[in-house]
Design a protein around this motif. Sequence first.
Motif, PDB file in Angstrom:
ATOM      1  N   MET A   1      -4.149   8.056   2.118  1.00 10.60           N
ATOM      2  CA  MET A   1      -3.554   7.440   3.302  1.00 10.60           C
ATOM      3  C   MET A   1      -2.479   6.437   2.880  1.00 10.60           C
ATOM      4  N   MET A   2      -1.329   6.504   3.517  1.00  8.27           N
ATOM      5  CA  MET A   2      -0.248   5.557   3.230  1.00  8.27           C
ATOM      6  C   MET A   2      -0.395   4.321   4.117  1.00  8.27           C
ATOM      7  N   ASN A   3      -0.241   3.177   3.491  1.00  9.13           N
ATOM      8  CA  ASN A   3      -0.362   1.908   4.202  1.00  9.13           C
ATOM      9  C   ASN A   3       0.937   1.608   4.946  1.00  9.13           C
ATOM     10  N   PRO A   4       0.892   1.378   6.281  1.00 10.21           N
ATOM     11  CA  PRO A   4       2.125   1.143   7.050  1.00 10.21           C
ATOM     12  C   PRO A   4       2.923  -0.053   6.553  1.00 10.21           C
ATOM     13  N   TRP A   5       2.229  -1.104   6.129  1.00 11.67           N
ATOM     14  CA  TRP A   5       2.943  -2.292   5.668  1.00 11.67           C
ATOM     15  C   TRP A   5       3.741  -1.991   4.407  1.00 11.67           C
ATOM     16  N   ARG A   6       3.159  -1.196   3.507  1.00 14.19           N
ATOM     17  CA  ARG A   6       3.885  -0.825   2.292  1.00 14.19           C
ATOM     18  C   ARG A   6       5.054   0.100   2.617  1.00 14.19           C
ATOM     19  N   LEU A   7       4.870   0.966   3.613  1.00 16.07           N
ATOM     20  CA  LEU A   7       5.998   1.792   4.061  1.00 16.07           C
ATOM     21  C   LEU A   7       7.136   0.928   4.569  1.00 16.07           C
ATOM     22  N   ARG A   8       6.795  -0.150   5.269  1.00 13.76           N
ATOM     23  CA  ARG A   8       7.842  -1.050   5.786  1.00 13.76           C
ATOM     24  C   ARG A   8       8.584  -1.723   4.641  1.00 13.76           C
ATOM     25  N   LEU A   9       7.855  -2.097   3.579  1.00 12.82           N
ATOM     26  CA  LEU A   9       8.519  -2.689   2.403  1.00 12.82           C
ATOM     27  C   LEU A   9       9.495  -1.696   1.772  1.00 12.82           C
ATOM     28  N   LEU A  10       9.061  -0.429   1.674  1.00 13.07           N
ATOM     29  CA  LEU A  10       9.935   0.593   1.093  1.00 13.07           C
ATOM     30  C   LEU A  10      11.178   0.785   1.959  1.00 13.07           C
ATOM     31  N   SER A  11      11.016   0.806   3.281  1.00  2.68           N
ATOM     32  CA  SER A  11      12.150   0.952   4.192  1.00  2.68           C
ATOM     33  C   SER A  11      13.107  -0.224   4.045  1.00  2.68           C
ATOM     34  N   GLN A  12      12.560  -1.421   3.905  1.00  2.49           N
ATOM     35  CA  GLN A  12      13.414  -2.598   3.743  1.00  2.49           C
ATOM     36  C   GLN A  12      14.161  -2.555   2.413  1.00  2.49           C
ATOM     37  N   LEU A  13      13.531  -2.030   1.367  1.00  2.00           N
ATOM     38  CA  LEU A  13      14.216  -1.901   0.079  1.00  2.00           C
ATOM     39  C   LEU A  13      15.414  -0.969   0.205  1.00  2.00           C
ATOM     40  N   ASP A  14      15.266   0.119   0.953  1.00  2.00           N
ATOM     41  CA  ASP A  14      16.380   1.042   1.177  1.00  2.00           C
ATOM     42  C   ASP A  14      17.539   0.338   1.879  1.00  2.00           C
ATOM     43  N   THR A  15      17.221  -0.547   2.839  1.00  2.93           N
ATOM     44  CA  THR A  15      18.265  -1.225   3.612  1.00  2.93           C
ATOM     45  C   THR A  15      18.854  -2.421   2.873  1.00  2.93           C
ATOM     46  N   LEU A  16      18.001  -3.240   2.274  1.00  2.00           N
ATOM     47  CA  LEU A  16      18.453  -4.499   1.679  1.00  2.00           C
ATOM     48  C   LEU A  16      18.917  -4.348   0.233  1.00  2.00           C
ATOM     49  N   GLY A  17      18.428  -3.333  -0.469  1.00  2.00           N
ATOM     50  CA  GLY A  17      18.994  -3.013  -1.775  1.00  2.00           C
ATOM     51  C   GLY A  17      18.278  -3.571  -2.981  1.00  2.00           C
ATOM     52  N   THR A  18      17.605  -4.723  -2.860  1.00  2.00           N
ATOM     53  CA  THR A  18      16.937  -5.322  -4.011  1.00  2.00           C
ATOM     54  C   THR A  18      15.549  -5.804  -3.632  1.00  2.00           C
ATOM     55  N   VAL A  19      14.673  -5.832  -4.640  1.00  2.00           N
ATOM     56  CA  VAL A  19      13.317  -6.332  -4.426  1.00  2.00           C
ATOM     57  C   VAL A  19      13.358  -7.798  -4.024  1.00  2.00           C
ATOM     58  N   ARG A  20      14.266  -8.566  -4.638  1.00  2.00           N
ATOM     59  CA  ARG A  20      14.368  -9.993  -4.311  1.00  2.00           C
ATOM     60  C   ARG A  20      14.714 -10.191  -2.838  1.00  2.00           C
ATOM     61  N   ALA A  21      15.648  -9.395  -2.305  1.00  2.00           N
ATOM     62  CA  ALA A  21      16.036  -9.528  -0.900  1.00  2.00           C
ATOM     63  C   ALA A  21      14.864  -9.168   0.017  1.00  2.00           C
ATOM     64  N   VAL A  22      14.103  -8.126  -0.353  1.00  2.00           N
ATOM     65  CA  VAL A  22      12.927  -7.763   0.439  1.00  2.00           C
ATOM     66  C   VAL A  22      11.913  -8.898   0.415  1.00  2.00           C
ATOM     67  N   ALA A  23      11.698  -9.483  -0.766  1.00  2.00           N
ATOM     68  CA  ALA A  23      10.736 -10.575  -0.897  1.00  2.00           C
ATOM     69  C   ALA A  23      11.112 -11.755  -0.004  1.00  2.00           C
TER      70      ALA A  23
END
Length: 302
Positions: free
Chosen positions: A1-23
């Motif tokens: 099962m995929m965790n929705p919150w982790r999916l949201r982090l992955l989606s934000q990484l695609d948009t924001l570009g860096t792990v630091r920006a997602v954090a």
Amino acid sequence: MMNPWRLRLLSQLDTLGTVRAVAQAVNLSPSSVSQQLAVLESETRTQLLERTGRRVRLTSAGLILARRARSILDQMDAVEAELRGFGEEPAGLVRLGAFQSAIHTMAVPAVTRLARTYPHLEVELLELEPHASMPALRVGDADVIITTTDFGEQQLGPDVDLVPLATDPVVLVVPLGHPAAGRGPVDLAAYADEPWAFDMPQSYMANLALRLCRQSRFEPRVVCRFSNYMLALQHVEAGLSITLLPGLAVDPRYRVVTRELATPVTRTITAAVRRGSPPRAAVRVVLDALRHHPELPLPGET
């Protein structure tokens, strides 16, 4: 099962570009975000990230999952909202992003009407210029945005639905008593020697004003730059400059005169929402309130 919150982090990484920006966006440390993304890779049994130097980027599989995740998360949000509000009036939080001149002319009147009609609806207003509002919408930091489709760098796509709201003319703004403070359209070339107030470099209005001046075959003498339209109006009111502004930005409290341009320039104002399942009731009533704005002409009207 995929965790929705982790999916949201992955989606934000695609948009924001860096792990630091997602954090920064989710108020976590970069290491915590990286750990959660590593767990998501374990859940999917797929490599989603690859390291390039000191940065990470999405693999082809990561890109596919990140972009599918947006519609999955939107559908989950919609189902949860429907279950919470089944048979009830629109309620809950809607985050409404709007550029500066649309806040006091469009967003605040709409929110005021909604507060009287739907006491359990909460609308959070966010000041977001066009270049920032679309990314905020895509990553879920805003539910509805007011933007302009005339912004040259605006990245539209099949994941966004647009709702036309109004058209807004760009006008010349001069102080009372200025020779241009008469009637009828003006030719910008006649004001080539004037001191000009501009928005900040690379902003929508700064780029537009510079382009219009250059089309009139002169380089404007910029004496000040403000990110706030009210400061620009104060400067013009004091007789220190003239400026080009969207009509919505001209607050009638300032003693200035507006003139139409000989070659009319307008911007199209739209609301935007993420495309997916039908928007929840709270989002629909916010869109309806924004569209009910009789003081402003709809696109195509004069």
